[in-house]
Enzyme design. Sequence first.
Site, PDB file in Angstrom:
ATOM      1  N   LYS A   3       0.843  -1.194   0.000  1.00  0.00           N
ATOM      2  CA  LYS A   3       0.000   0.000   0.000  1.00  0.00           C
ATOM      3  C   LYS A   3       0.879   1.245   0.000  1.00  0.00           C
ATOM      4  CE  LYS A   3      -1.685   2.746   2.875  1.00  0.00           C
ATOM      5  NZ  LYS A   3      -1.649   3.998   2.053  1.00  0.00           N
ATOM      6  N   GLU A  48       9.587   1.153  10.905  1.00  0.00           N
ATOM      7  CA  GLU A  48      10.589   2.223  10.876  1.00  0.00           C
ATOM      8  C   GLU A  48       9.825   3.526  11.020  1.00  0.00           C
ATOM      9  OE1 GLU A  48      13.066   4.833   7.803  1.00  0.00           O
ATOM     10  OE2 GLU A  48      12.869   2.734   7.231  1.00  0.00           O
ATOM     11  N   CYS A 104      13.646  10.283   7.283  1.00  0.00           N
ATOM     12  CA  CYS A 104      13.351   9.928   8.671  1.00  0.00           C
ATOM     13  C   CYS A 104      14.565  10.076   9.581  1.00  0.00           C
ATOM     14  CB  CYS A 104      12.808   8.509   8.740  1.00  0.00           C
ATOM     15  SG  CYS A 104      13.811   7.305   7.832  1.00  0.00           S
TER      16      CYS A 104
END
Length: 489
Positions: free
Chosen positions: A183, A258, A292
Amino acid sequence: MIDHPFLGNAPKQLFIGGQWRDAASGETFDCINPSDASVLVKVARGGAADIDAAVAVARTAFDSAWRDWKPLDRQSLLLAVLARIEARFDDLARLETLDMGAPIARTSTFRRWIRQTFQYYAAQALSTRGDVMSNSVPGDFMSYSLKVPLGVVGAIIPWNGPLITQLWSICPVLATGCTLVLKPAEEAPLSALMMAEILQEAGVPDGVVNVVPGPGATAGAALAAHTGIDKITFTGSTATGRKIIEASASNIKRVSVELGGKSPDIVFDDVDLEAAARGAAMACFNNTGQICYAGTRLFVQRGIYDRFVEAVAEVGRSLRVGHSLDPDTQVGPLASRAQLDKVESYFDVARADGARIVSGGERLQGALGTGFFVTPTVIANAHNDMRIAREEIFGPVVTAIPFDDESEVVKLANDTVYGLGGGVWSRDVGRVHRVARDLRCGMTWANCYGVTDPGVTFTGAKQSGYGNKGGPWHLDEYLLNKTVWLNLA
């Protein structure tokens, strides 16, 4: 109208069981070009019913001959996919640039990384092995382990780098014999859909990889809670990751996540100031700060604080901000208007808290039109308790905090709920090793920042998540380590 072979007037559909199909609801959403806010194409909006369909065909594919493919056949398939990607790479890179705004100068460098990734997992496909284990059971028993594919995997990937992020699931799935429901985020689903087309061209069996774009609150939530999923992998915010973990309790599925970061980048006063300033700047400004593990908390030893902060600001001022298809652009737009609004709001937060914006700190329009642009920003006069030092901004915004000595800065760096990345800059080798050891994070870079390789483990700590990507342990997360007892009597 953008000229690209994958785009056209017809909406892009979901890819389920080797077939392109509309969403069960018939709904679509607009895919927006962040450089000018134009509509690239309409995309089918997947929902819970579409996730159900995708999981069902993924289960059927897993229970077929696919799970029994020989390691050499999996290796050959991975290399066949790589050949098809390389043949269409320019279009794939350009699509990623149009979809999420990464400069073409950045996405065009992904060719080598993609090649490394497929070649690494192709090698791993031949390297799976179990162990013979000693036992002390009375009689004559042999005990050993073997590794078998885990089952159906659900992967929810973010919008800040889908071309790369999707491979962390696709490659281990193809190497092990699992199947996948992927997705992608609504903000940037196109490279995943084009990848589905490439996988089919390369001979990946129908149902092995399925792609269902849709909202996280519906499609993502349905995938995370689905009892037909054996493992869920998620990359995104810590708040959403917490919901993914809670939803996994539906059938106690395996989870790897994560999550967010507010990574410390520590600069001592013995560095090559110019080189370290460039490195520290790009630790945050790369990909418009939408990484990130970006080094967004910049700790600078007090004796060089003012000079170093100004040097980082000067790097930011020198970077060319522009449309993502411009080959000279170094910093592209943020991926969405919502992200632009969020990043801009932190400039007011910084000022209200008494911090000083040294450079940047503004939305860019004018000659750049209606795109989602913001200037690379350096904030000084900050301390570790400010919101700009605690919260993940996810934009090209670095907060500079002074420190006096090693002991102090390690405590400051670890004073966060996050633990994804960290950096240390110093000529003192002993100090580098001590700080790298003492930082509570999954990855530390020394005299560099953000270097990655598919053969080297990528992981987090604390509320930045758990589980491995890349490296020698990644494939184990897609395999069941199964014990066999054999009575030899």
